[in-house]
Every structure is written in C-alpha cells, then in structure tokens.
Design a protein around this motif. Structure first.
Motif, mmCIF file in Angstrom:
data_model
loop_
_atom_site.group_PDB
_atom_site.id
_atom_site.type_symbol
_atom_site.label_atom_id
_atom_site.label_comp_id
_atom_site.label_asym_id
_atom_site.label_seq_id
_atom_site.Cartn_x
_atom_site.Cartn_y
_atom_site.Cartn_z
ATOM 1 N N ILE A 8 3.650 -8.910 1.555
ATOM 2 C CA ILE A 8 3.232 -8.118 0.390
ATOM 3 C C ILE A 8 1.733 -8.269 0.169
ATOM 4 O O ILE A 8 1.018 -7.280 -0.035
ATOM 5 N N ALA A 11 -0.078 -6.391 2.890
ATOM 6 C CA ALA A 11 0.051 -4.939 2.699
ATOM 7 C C ALA A 11 -0.834 -4.468 1.551
ATOM 8 O O ALA A 11 -1.465 -3.412 1.638
ATOM 9 N N LYS A 12 -0.885 -5.253 0.483
ATOM 10 C CA LYS A 12 -1.763 -4.911 -0.649
ATOM 11 C C LYS A 12 -3.225 -4.870 -0.227
ATOM 12 O O LYS A 12 -4.024 -4.119 -0.782
ATOM 13 N N PHE A 19 2.715 -3.625 6.112
ATOM 14 C CA PHE A 19 3.469 -2.572 5.426
ATOM 15 C C PHE A 19 4.653 -2.123 6.274
ATOM 16 O O PHE A 19 5.766 -1.963 5.770
ATOM 17 N N LEU A 22 7.409 -4.615 6.074
ATOM 18 C CA LEU A 22 8.101 -4.527 4.774
ATOM 19 C C LEU A 22 9.014 -3.302 4.734
ATOM 20 O O LEU A 22 10.142 -3.375 4.258
ATOM 21 N N ARG A 23 8.496 -2.183 5.235
ATOM 22 C CA ARG A 23 9.316 -0.966 5.262
ATOM 23 C C ARG A 23 10.569 -1.196 6.095
ATOM 24 O O ARG A 23 11.664 -0.789 5.704
ATOM 25 N N CYS A 55 4.724 0.883 -5.181
ATOM 26 C CA CYS A 55 5.393 -0.317 -5.661
ATOM 27 C C CYS A 55 4.724 -1.565 -5.093
ATOM 28 O O CYS A 55 4.470 -2.533 -5.816
ATOM 29 N N ILE A 56 4.452 -1.555 -3.815
ATOM 30 C CA ILE A 56 3.782 -2.689 -3.180
ATOM 31 C C ILE A 56 2.426 -2.921 -3.825
ATOM 32 O O ILE A 56 2.056 -4.052 -4.154
ATOM 33 N N ASN A 57 1.682 -1.851 -4.034
ATOM 34 C CA ASN A 57 0.340 -1.980 -4.591
ATOM 35 C C ASN A 57 0.344 -2.468 -6.040
ATOM 36 O O ASN A 57 -0.568 -3.181 -6.452
ATOM 37 N N PHE A 70 10.941 -9.049 -6.339
ATOM 38 C CA PHE A 70 10.493 -7.836 -5.667
ATOM 39 C C PHE A 70 11.645 -6.863 -5.479
ATOM 40 O O PHE A 70 11.491 -5.660 -5.687
#
Length: 83
Positions: A8, A11-12, A19, A22-23, A55-57, A70
């Motif tokens: 996370i 990815a942020k 990312f 996570l996907r 959502c991640i951001n 999460f």
C-alpha cells in the motif's frame, strides 16, 4: 500483513508493480462486487478498479495497521461518499 502494508505504501508512492500486486490480491473482491444479475459487468468492473486506485491513495496507514482495516475500507468501494 506486513506485505500488504508495504505494498500500500509503495502503491501510494506511485509504484505500479506494488499496485498490480495489490490488484491481484484484492481482485476476487472487486470481481465479486462487479456482478450484476448473475454476470460480470465489465463497465462496473472498470469503475471499481478506478475506485480501488482512489481507495489506495486515500487510505491512511498508522503504526497499528491491520489488513482487516483495509479490507473494511475496501468493502465500501462502491459507496459514492467515500470516493
């Protein structure tokens, strides 16, 4: 748990590979939410991927991070007020 937290954060920071990982991890949940009337709605799936990125951001990680936090945040992925 540590892996998700790290992914996370990465990815942020703009890490595309984080990312993608996570996907891949949460894709079953996203697919589940993209079903309408018994079949997958591709337009809805695309919208949910966009919401997933947002959502991640927006998700804030603290020192007491738990994966359940999460997942709970993601469970509201289709809610307009969160995105």
């Amino acid at each position: 748990m540590l892996k998700i937290r790290t992914l996370i954060l990465q990815a942020k920071a703009g890490d595309q590979e984080a990312f993608n990982q996570l996907r891949d991890i949460f894709n079953p949940m996203i697919i589940k939410y993209s079903y309408l009337f018994g079949s997958k709605d591709e337009d809805l799936y695309s919208e949910l991927i966009i919401a997933f990125i947002k959502c991640i951001n927006k998700f804030e990680i603290n020192e007491y991070f738990y994966i359940n936090q999460f997942e709970a945040y993601l469970s509201n992925i289709g809610s307009q007020e969160n995105f």
